[in-house]
Scaffold this motif. Structure first.
Motif, short mmCIF file in Angstrom:
data_model
loop_
_atom_site.label_atom_id
_atom_site.label_comp_id
_atom_site.label_asym_id
_atom_site.label_seq_id
_atom_site.Cartn_x
_atom_site.Cartn_y
_atom_site.Cartn_z
N UNK A 202 10.98 -0.45 2.36
CA UNK A 202 10.60 0.85 1.82
C UNK A 202 9.99 0.81 0.44
N UNK A 203 9.93 -0.37 -0.17
CA UNK A 203 9.37 -0.45 -1.51
C UNK A 203 7.95 -1.01 -1.44
N UNK A 204 6.99 -0.17 -1.83
CA UNK A 204 5.59 -0.60 -1.78
C UNK A 204 5.35 -1.86 -2.61
N UNK A 205 6.09 -1.95 -3.74
CA UNK A 205 5.95 -3.11 -4.60
C UNK A 205 6.20 -4.41 -3.83
N UNK A 206 7.23 -4.36 -3.00
CA UNK A 206 7.60 -5.56 -2.24
C UNK A 206 6.46 -5.96 -1.29
N UNK A 207 5.89 -4.95 -0.62
CA UNK A 207 4.80 -5.25 0.30
C UNK A 207 3.59 -5.76 -0.46
N UNK A 208 3.33 -5.16 -1.61
CA UNK A 208 2.21 -5.62 -2.44
C UNK A 208 2.35 -7.09 -2.80
N UNK A 209 3.58 -7.46 -3.15
CA UNK A 209 3.82 -8.86 -3.51
C UNK A 209 3.52 -9.75 -2.32
N UNK A 210 3.87 -9.25 -1.12
CA UNK A 210 3.64 -10.04 0.09
C UNK A 210 2.15 -10.16 0.39
N UNK A 211 1.43 -9.08 0.16
CA UNK A 211 0.01 -9.05 0.51
C UNK A 211 -0.84 -9.73 -0.55
N UNK A 212 -0.62 -9.36 -1.81
CA UNK A 212 -1.51 -9.84 -2.88
C UNK A 212 -0.90 -10.98 -3.69
N UNK A 213 0.38 -11.25 -3.50
CA UNK A 213 1.02 -12.29 -4.30
C UNK A 213 1.68 -11.72 -5.53
N UNK A 214 2.71 -12.41 -5.99
CA UNK A 214 3.50 -11.93 -7.11
C UNK A 214 2.66 -11.89 -8.39
N UNK A 215 1.76 -12.85 -8.53
CA UNK A 215 0.94 -12.90 -9.73
C UNK A 215 0.08 -11.65 -9.88
N UNK A 216 -0.53 -11.27 -8.77
CA UNK A 216 -1.36 -10.07 -8.80
C UNK A 216 -0.50 -8.85 -9.10
N UNK A 217 0.66 -8.81 -8.48
CA UNK A 217 1.54 -7.65 -8.69
C UNK A 217 1.86 -7.46 -10.16
N UNK A 218 1.98 -8.56 -10.88
CA UNK A 218 2.28 -8.46 -12.30
C UNK A 218 1.21 -7.70 -13.07
N UNK A 219 0.00 -7.71 -12.52
CA UNK A 219 -1.10 -7.03 -13.21
C UNK A 219 -1.33 -5.62 -12.65
N UNK A 220 -0.43 -5.19 -11.77
CA UNK A 220 -0.65 -3.88 -11.16
C UNK A 220 0.16 -2.81 -11.88
N UNK A 221 -0.43 -1.64 -11.99
CA UNK A 221 0.20 -0.53 -12.69
C UNK A 221 0.45 0.59 -11.69
N UNK A 222 1.56 1.27 -11.88
CA UNK A 222 1.90 2.33 -10.93
C UNK A 222 1.16 3.61 -11.28
N UNK A 223 0.61 4.23 -10.26
CA UNK A 223 -0.10 5.49 -10.45
C UNK A 223 0.68 6.58 -9.74
N UNK A 224 0.82 7.72 -10.38
CA UNK A 224 1.32 8.85 -9.61
C UNK A 224 0.84 10.12 -10.28
N UNK A 225 0.40 11.05 -9.47
CA UNK A 225 -0.15 12.28 -10.04
C UNK A 225 -0.25 13.37 -9.00
N UNK A 226 -0.50 14.57 -9.45
CA UNK A 226 -0.68 15.70 -8.54
C UNK A 226 0.58 16.52 -8.42
N UNK A 227 0.60 17.39 -7.42
CA UNK A 227 1.75 18.27 -7.21
C UNK A 227 2.24 18.13 -5.77
N UNK A 228 3.09 19.04 -5.35
CA UNK A 228 3.67 18.89 -4.01
C UNK A 228 2.62 19.09 -2.92
N UNK A 229 1.54 19.77 -3.22
CA UNK A 229 0.49 20.01 -2.23
C UNK A 229 -0.45 18.82 -2.11
N UNK A 230 -1.03 18.45 -3.24
CA UNK A 230 -2.04 17.41 -3.28
C UNK A 230 -1.58 16.35 -4.27
N UNK A 231 -1.34 15.13 -3.79
CA UNK A 231 -0.88 14.14 -4.75
C UNK A 231 -1.36 12.74 -4.39
#
Ligand code: ADP
Ligand code: MG
Length: 584
Positions: A202-231
């Motif tokens: 259930x953790x996207x971070x974990x899947x990202x590490x699997x797909x792109x590698x842990x090194x890449x994940x270290x350079x990734x930043x979390x994005x979140x924005x919007x409201x309950x309708x559009x996000x």
């Protein structure tokens, strides 16, 4: 030739061409069916790049025995009942075409069982015809095996790429769906080898590490924005990580992987002036839009969509990503270990030790210290991670230590040594000051003595046509007659640049600009003029000049890169230095 109605099987094969283009399309359709059936674990077994076999097995709800045969009819689906449903589609499938299409161009074996049936059903379909049907023991869920794809469509078979190409397409597809559905366990086997698996935790971070590698994940930043309708939610690469093409921008809208140039561009635009030209970010973004605000029924493969308000979605993506980038790490995320035991520098650490924000930029960390003097010792790293709330405040000045090679300014921060490229930094300053003024009207600095500038006739015509744009940019220029122009004022932000040089640079850009007066042209003019006006490497600066420059740099929105995306500064932390000297 007379007109005649095509035989059913031929019609089905033609229609299949739209849905099933290659083995990866089969995988996509079967995956979508599994996900629509509520699967929590999906196994994908591929042989010979999918030409010999594509088998997708899931633990979803299964197909009731009575419906198994109908599922293979064209336009048969359990996901739609009326045209009104088309207005708000919540499932990945809805066209009722995939199974029929696949079965018309391959040998298909489907085994399925629902939870309330004691025995499963096994159905064999070849070229669209059911050839056998029997009861079998089977786990709950559905397994669809597709063999000998395009065996009866030589035209398609001929165009199939090598098995390696197909393998890559299939891997890319499966990993994408794994990212969009982190709660589902995926396993991809190619020619007997497990090439990808996700845990379904259930953790996207974990899947990202699997797909792109842990090194890449270290350079990734979390994005979140919007409201309950559009996000929007997901991860984007820090400017320190980039790729040579835009294929690494992955977008999902309501759980559906989409290829949308406009949205990809929104992501790229968010990096404006942060990446060098020709470099693109890595991004995985999930966009949620109310189902009735998006039309997915555009193309048989459902990879294209239309939004009711495209602008709003574009803006949300662009702004959310931009905010993340601006609030976050300048060049390189500081790794936790070193941040945690970073030593004291000019000032001793406050009582209780300073929190060690993992991903805060040098500048937002400095901000945190200025903004929250009383809270400083008590700031939790969770608070500190929200650099955004602190953005926009004045920064404490870095202390200038001196200049190196007449090109770099060396400064001391609270816990690091900072080396600033004076030319790149000045470019950034001029660019941002200019851009900020552009919206309120650029201030003009009148010249004591107007300067006549003569241009070649064609350049003169070009300039004359664009004089209004020049005024908006803060130039005061008059046509003096013939090919001569009188420069009475230059943009104040440019300081003491030669008026002739500035004007020539502007005309150069107009010559290459395809759309005079367009926003793009203005930006190009600005960044070009900045380049001409900015201090050069090799120019000796006084202490005051350096201090003033750093103060202006600290006010920039993205101080760590010049407008062309090159870094303006590098830093060496106290702990790195301590390690170098063997004090750690
Ligand atoms: P669509 O997905 O557009 O409905 P398909 O041809 O892909 O059309 O599938 C037809 C129907 O077969 C689906 O609507 C669904 O009811 C059933 N089906 C297909 N695959 C599965 C699966 N893996 N699990 C449960 N039901 C399935
Ligand atoms: Mg389907």
């Amino acid at each position: 030739m007379p007109i005649k109605v095509l035989p059913e099987t031929l019609a089905a094969q033609i229609a299949a061409g739209e849905v099933v283009e290659r083995p990866a399309s089969v995988v996509k359709e079967l995956l979508e069916n599994a996900l629509d059936a509520g699967a929590t674990a999906i196994d994908i077994d591929i042989r010979d790049g999918g030409r010999r076999l594509v088998r997708v097995s899931d633990d979803g709800q299964g197909i009731p025995e009575a419906e198994v045969a109908i599922a293979f009819h064209r336009h048969s689906t359990s996901k739609l009942t009326s045209a009104a449903d088309l207005d708000a589609i919540r499932t990945l499938g809805f066209r009722g075409e995939a199974l029929a299409a696949i079965a018309s161009v391959a040998h298909v074996i489907l085994i399925t069982r629902t939870s309330d049936e004691v025995a499963g059903t096994r159905l064999k379909v070849e070229g669209g015809r059911i050839v056998s049907r029997e009861q079998v023991g089977a786990p709950q869920g559905t397994a669809v095996g597709v063999e000998n794809l395009f065996y009866n469509v030589p035209a398609r078979l001929k165009f199939l790429r090598t098995s390696d190409t197909e393998k890559r397409h299939i891997s890319a597809l499966v990993t994408r769906y794994a990212m969009a559905y982190p709660t589902v366990r995926f396993r991809l086997v190619q020619d007997g080898r497990v090439v990808f698996r996700s845990a379904g935790g259930g953790d996207l971070r974990e899947v990202l590490a699997q797909v792109h590698g842990v090194d890449t994940l270290r350079h990734m930043l979390e994005v979140s924005g919007g409201d309950s309708e559009l996000c929007v939610f997901g991860f984007v690469s820090a400017p320190s990580l980039s790729r040579a093409n835009r294929n690494h921008i992955t977008l999902f809208v309501n759980g559906r992987w989409v290829q949308d140039q406009g949205l990809a561009y929104a992501v790229i635009q968010a990096y404006h002036t942060m990446l060098m030209t020709g470099r693109y970010p890595v991004a995985v973004l999930m966009i949620e839009v109310p189902a009735h605000d998006v039309d997915v029924n555009v193309h048989p493969t459902k990879a294209e969509i239309r939004f009711r308000d495209k602008e709003a979605v574009f803006r949300l993506v662009q702004r959310s990503v931009r905010r993340t980038l601006v609030d976050s790490t300048p060049v390189k995320p500081i790794d936790r270990e070193h941040a945690a035991n970073r030593g004291t520098w000019a000032t001793p650490a406050p009582q209780g030790g300073e929190p060690a924000p993992a991903c805060l930029s040098l500048l937002s960390r400095l901000q945190a210290q200025l903004d929250l003097p009383g809270l400083r010792a008590g700031v939790s790293s969770a608070d500190a991670d929200q650099g955004s709330s602190l953005a926009g405040a004045l920064l404490p000045a870095l202390r200038v230590v001196g200049q190196v090679g007449a090109s770099y300014v060396v400064a001391e921060g609270p816990s690091e040594l900072v080396i600033i490229d004076q030319h790149a930094a000045h470019e950034r300053i001029l660019y941002e000051e200019f851009m900020a003024q552009r919206h309120t009207g650029v201030q003009t600095q009148s010249l004591l003595e107007p300067e006549p500038v003569e241009l070649t006739p064609d350049r003169a015509t070009l300039l004359e046509e664009n004089l209004p744009a020049l005024r908006n940019l803060g130039f005061a220029v008059e046509h003096f007659g013939g090919s001569t122009f009188m420069v009475r004022g230059v943009p104040a932000v440019l300081g003491t640049i030669s008026p002739r040089l500035a004007l020539e640079a502007v005309v150069d850009d107009m010559e290459t600009g395809k759309q005079p007066l367009g926003d793009a042209l203005e930006e190009r003019i600005i960044s070009r003029v900045c380049k001409t006006a900015a201090v050069k490497a090799g120019q000796v600066l006084t202490g005051d000049e350096m201090a003033a420059m750093i103060r202006r740099l600290e006010r920039c929105e993205t101080p760590h890169t010049c407008p062309h995306g090159r870094p303006t500064m590098v830093s060496l932390s106290a702990s790195q230095m301590a390690r170098q000297f063997g004090r750690d």
